[in-house]
Scaffold this motif. Structure first.
Motif, short mmCIF file in Angstrom:
data_model
loop_
_atom_site.label_atom_id
_atom_site.label_comp_id
_atom_site.label_asym_id
_atom_site.label_seq_id
_atom_site.Cartn_x
_atom_site.Cartn_y
_atom_site.Cartn_z
N GLU A 121 0.83 -1.21 0.00
CA GLU A 121 0.00 0.00 0.00
C GLU A 121 0.86 1.26 0.00
O GLU A 121 0.57 2.22 -0.71
CB GLU A 121 -0.94 0.00 1.20
CG GLU A 121 -2.05 -1.01 1.09
CD GLU A 121 -2.86 -1.15 2.38
OE1 GLU A 121 -2.68 -0.34 3.31
OE2 GLU A 121 -3.68 -2.09 2.45
N THR A 141 2.32 1.66 -3.55
CA THR A 141 1.32 2.08 -4.55
C THR A 141 0.84 3.51 -4.29
O THR A 141 0.50 4.22 -5.23
CB THR A 141 0.13 1.11 -4.61
OG1 THR A 141 -0.46 0.98 -3.32
CG2 THR A 141 0.54 -0.25 -5.13
N THR A 180 0.61 -8.84 -3.89
CA THR A 180 0.81 -7.98 -5.06
C THR A 180 -0.05 -8.39 -6.24
O THR A 180 -0.17 -7.63 -7.20
CB THR A 180 2.30 -7.97 -5.50
OG1 THR A 180 2.71 -9.30 -5.80
CG2 THR A 180 3.18 -7.36 -4.41
N THR A 194 -2.13 -5.96 -8.56
CA THR A 194 -1.68 -4.59 -8.32
C THR A 194 -0.58 -4.23 -9.31
O THR A 194 -0.13 -5.07 -10.08
CB THR A 194 -1.12 -4.42 -6.88
OG1 THR A 194 0.15 -5.08 -6.79
CG2 THR A 194 -2.08 -4.98 -5.84
#
Length: 109
Positions: A12, A15, A49, A52
């Motif tokens: 998180e 990203t 992951t 993502t």
């Protein structure tokens, strides 16, 4: 296994900073006294992951040794476990390194 939630937080954080850019590699620093099992983070990384912008990225983990200073005799110590005890017998040790858990670098495409 708290490494799963730690790994999710790492993904998180990456990203949040990289947005929609595809991530190729993440370098993570884990102190030997951080209470985190590096192999478990590696295992969890592929799982969290998926789907993502980090999917397929490589995770490199650099383990940092633990260090401390005895408050009794002022000796500098290398610490390998969370049980800190100086050779002089004192358990009054100031841990100065080895508790880190940080993202050192991120490589994007």
């Amino acid at each position: 296994m708290h490494e799963l939630s730690i790994t999710q937080s790492i993904v998180e954080a990456v990203t949040d900073k990289t947005g929609d850019r595809q991530v190729r590699r993440v370098e993570l620093e884990v102190g030997k006294l951080a209470g985190v099992v590096a192999d478990s983070v590696l295992f969890c990384f592929e799982l969290v992951t998926e789907g993502t912008t980090l999917a397929g990225a490589r995770l490199d983990i650099v383990e940092k040794a633990g260090r401390g200073t005895c408050r009794g005799c002022r000796a500098d110590l290398e610490l390998t476990t969370l049980i800190v005890l100086c050779d002089c017998g004192s358990a009054d040790v100031d841990v100065t390194e080895g508790t880190e858990l940080r993202i050192r670098s991120v490589e994007v495409v």
